[in-house]
Design a protein around this motif. Sequence first.
Motif, PDB file in Angstrom:
ATOM      1  N   ILE A   3       0.857  -1.179   0.000  1.00  0.00           N
ATOM      2  CA  ILE A   3       0.000   0.000   0.000  1.00  0.00           C
ATOM      3  C   ILE A   3       0.892   1.226   0.000  1.00  0.00           C
ATOM      4  O   ILE A   3       1.819   1.329   0.801  1.00  0.00           O
ATOM      5  N   THR A   4       0.613   2.139  -0.918  1.00  0.00           N
ATOM      6  CA  THR A   4       1.265   3.439  -0.882  1.00  0.00           C
ATOM      7  C   THR A   4       0.192   4.471  -0.595  1.00  0.00           C
ATOM      8  O   THR A   4      -0.955   4.315  -1.009  1.00  0.00           O
ATOM      9  N   ALA A   5       0.575   5.501   0.142  1.00  0.00           N
ATOM     10  CA  ALA A   5      -0.401   6.514   0.555  1.00  0.00           C
ATOM     11  C   ALA A   5       0.155   7.905   0.291  1.00  0.00           C
ATOM     12  O   ALA A   5       1.353   8.146   0.413  1.00  0.00           O
ATOM     13  N   GLU A   6      -0.760   8.804  -0.074  1.00  0.00           N
ATOM     14  CA  GLU A   6      -0.423  10.220  -0.208  1.00  0.00           C
ATOM     15  C   GLU A   6      -1.674  11.019   0.104  1.00  0.00           C
ATOM     16  O   GLU A   6      -2.796  10.533  -0.048  1.00  0.00           O
ATOM     17  N   THR A   7      -1.472  12.234   0.571  1.00  0.00           N
ATOM     18  CA  THR A   7      -2.597  13.106   0.874  1.00  0.00           C
ATOM     19  C   THR A   7      -2.411  14.415   0.121  1.00  0.00           C
ATOM     20  O   THR A   7      -1.335  15.020   0.178  1.00  0.00           O
ATOM     21  N   THR A   8      -3.453  14.818  -0.603  1.00  0.00           N
ATOM     22  CA  THR A   8      -3.438  16.058  -1.355  1.00  0.00           C
ATOM     23  C   THR A   8      -4.763  16.771  -1.142  1.00  0.00           C
ATOM     24  O   THR A   8      -5.827  16.173  -1.342  1.00  0.00           O
ATOM     25  N   ASN A   9      -4.709  18.025  -0.731  1.00  0.00           N
ATOM     26  CA  ASN A   9      -5.912  18.835  -0.530  1.00  0.00           C
ATOM     27  C   ASN A   9      -6.951  18.139   0.348  1.00  0.00           C
ATOM     28  O   ASN A   9      -8.145  18.178   0.062  1.00  0.00           O
ATOM     29  N   GLY A  10      -6.505  17.477   1.395  1.00  0.00           N
ATOM     30  CA  GLY A  10      -7.415  16.834   2.335  1.00  0.00           C
ATOM     31  C   GLY A  10      -7.967  15.493   1.895  1.00  0.00           C
ATOM     32  O   GLY A  10      -8.775  14.890   2.587  1.00  0.00           O
ATOM     33  N   VAL A  11      -7.531  15.001   0.727  1.00  0.00           N
ATOM     34  CA  VAL A  11      -7.978  13.696   0.234  1.00  0.00           C
ATOM     35  C   VAL A  11      -6.823  12.710   0.367  1.00  0.00           C
ATOM     36  O   VAL A  11      -5.758  12.910  -0.213  1.00  0.00           O
ATOM     37  N   MET A  33      -7.265   0.511   8.600  1.00  0.00           N
ATOM     38  CA  MET A  33      -7.875   1.114   9.787  1.00  0.00           C
ATOM     39  C   MET A  33      -7.155   2.395  10.194  1.00  0.00           C
ATOM     40  O   MET A  33      -7.779   3.350  10.643  1.00  0.00           O
ATOM     41  N   THR A  34      -5.848   2.430  10.016  1.00  0.00           N
ATOM     42  CA  THR A  34      -5.085   3.651  10.306  1.00  0.00           C
ATOM     43  C   THR A  34      -5.564   4.798   9.431  1.00  0.00           C
ATOM     44  O   THR A  34      -5.777   5.917   9.899  1.00  0.00           O
ATOM     45  N   HIS A  35      -5.761   4.524   8.158  1.00  0.00           N
ATOM     46  CA  HIS A  35      -6.199   5.566   7.224  1.00  0.00           C
ATOM     47  C   HIS A  35      -7.669   5.921   7.425  1.00  0.00           C
ATOM     48  O   HIS A  35      -8.060   7.075   7.254  1.00  0.00           O
ATOM     49  N   LEU A  36      -8.479   4.951   7.790  1.00  0.00           N
ATOM     50  CA  LEU A  36      -9.901   5.220   8.024  1.00  0.00           C
ATOM     51  C   LEU A  36     -10.117   6.105   9.242  1.00  0.00           C
ATOM     52  O   LEU A  36     -11.118   6.815   9.326  1.00  0.00           O
ATOM     53  N   ALA A  37      -9.176   6.082  10.171  1.00  0.00           N
ATOM     54  CA  ALA A  37      -9.293   6.898  11.376  1.00  0.00           C
ATOM     55  C   ALA A  37      -8.991   8.374  11.109  1.00  0.00           C
ATOM     56  O   ALA A  37      -9.327   9.229  11.918  1.00  0.00           O
ATOM     57  N   GLN A  38      -8.386   8.664   9.964  1.00  0.00           N
ATOM     58  CA  GLN A  38      -8.051  10.044   9.620  1.00  0.00           C
ATOM     59  C   GLN A  38      -9.295  10.768   9.109  1.00  0.00           C
ATOM     60  O   GLN A  38     -10.127  10.179   8.421  1.00  0.00           O
ATOM     61  N   PRO A  39      -9.417  12.060   9.442  1.00  0.00           N
ATOM     62  CA  PRO A  39     -10.569  12.816   8.925  1.00  0.00           C
ATOM     63  C   PRO A  39     -10.415  13.086   7.429  1.00  0.00           C
ATOM     64  O   PRO A  39      -9.313  13.042   6.889  1.00  0.00           O
ATOM     65  N   GLU A  41     -11.730  12.794   3.179  1.00  0.00           N
ATOM     66  CA  GLU A  41     -12.083  11.820   2.148  1.00  0.00           C
ATOM     67  C   GLU A  41     -10.970  10.791   1.972  1.00  0.00           C
ATOM     68  O   GLU A  41      -9.807  11.080   2.204  1.00  0.00           O
ATOM     69  N   LEU A  42     -11.373   9.611   1.538  1.00  0.00           N
ATOM     70  CA  LEU A  42     -10.431   8.528   1.275  1.00  0.00           C
ATOM     71  C   LEU A  42     -10.724   7.965  -0.107  1.00  0.00           C
ATOM     72  O   LEU A  42     -11.873   7.656  -0.430  1.00  0.00           O
ATOM     73  N   GLU A  43      -9.677   7.839  -0.898  1.00  0.00           N
ATOM     74  CA  GLU A  43      -9.790   7.269  -2.234  1.00  0.00           C
ATOM     75  C   GLU A  43      -8.857   6.062  -2.299  1.00  0.00           C
ATOM     76  O   GLU A  43      -7.682   6.183  -1.945  1.00  0.00           O
ATOM     77  N   ILE A  44      -9.390   4.926  -2.703  1.00  0.00           N
ATOM     78  CA  ILE A  44      -8.584   3.710  -2.784  1.00  0.00           C
ATOM     79  C   ILE A  44      -8.477   3.282  -4.242  1.00  0.00           C
ATOM     80  O   ILE A  44      -9.480   2.962  -4.881  1.00  0.00           O
ATOM     81  N   ASP A  45      -7.254   3.311  -4.753  1.00  0.00           N
ATOM     82  CA  ASP A  45      -6.969   2.920  -6.140  1.00  0.00           C
ATOM     83  C   ASP A  45      -6.703   1.419  -6.162  1.00  0.00           C
ATOM     84  O   ASP A  45      -5.763   0.931  -5.532  1.00  0.00           O
ATOM     85  N   LEU A  46      -7.524   0.694  -6.895  1.00  0.00           N
ATOM     86  CA  LEU A  46      -7.429  -0.768  -6.959  1.00  0.00           C
ATOM     87  C   LEU A  46      -6.891  -1.258  -8.302  1.00  0.00           C
ATOM     88  O   LEU A  46      -7.018  -2.434  -8.633  1.00  0.00           O
ATOM     89  N   SER A  47      -6.281  -0.377  -9.077  1.00  0.00           N
ATOM     90  CA  SER A  47      -5.848  -0.727 -10.432  1.00  0.00           C
ATOM     91  C   SER A  47      -4.749  -1.778 -10.461  1.00  0.00           C
ATOM     92  O   SER A  47      -4.565  -2.456 -11.469  1.00  0.00           O
ATOM     93  N   GLU A  48      -4.018  -1.936  -9.371  1.00  0.00           N
ATOM     94  CA  GLU A  48      -2.925  -2.906  -9.343  1.00  0.00           C
ATOM     95  C   GLU A  48      -3.221  -4.126  -8.477  1.00  0.00           C
ATOM     96  O   GLU A  48      -2.314  -4.879  -8.124  1.00  0.00           O
TER      97      GLU A  48
END
Length: 104
Positions: A3-11, A33-39, A41-48
């Motif tokens: 899993i790679t994560a990045e945050t841009t403009n609150g997303v 769960m760590t990411h879900l606890a953050q305030p 929007e959350l976007e999950i890319d499933l392309s890979e």
Amino acid sequence: MSITAETTNGVSRLRIAGDMTIYTAADLKAELMTHLAQPGELEIDLSEVSEVDSAGLQLLILAKRENRAMRLTGHSRAVLDVLDICNLAPYFGDPVVISQGVDA
């Protein structure tokens, strides 16, 4: 599974690569769960995502239940197949788009 994560403009954007199966579910759940606890929007890319079983699908359902602002993007063929078999695309409410490079 990675899993790679990045945050841009609150997303927060997560990109999951590899298998979402019973063999990776515990590690994936802990990170999700760590990411879900953050305030915000959350976007999950499933392309890979190369393989999804019922454990992986349960994690996606958990993520949606915990964060209504979550979106799934870049659905791989494996994800599309599972969503189609289980008729769950409407549950997630995201446009289902085949990623580039995915065989039709």
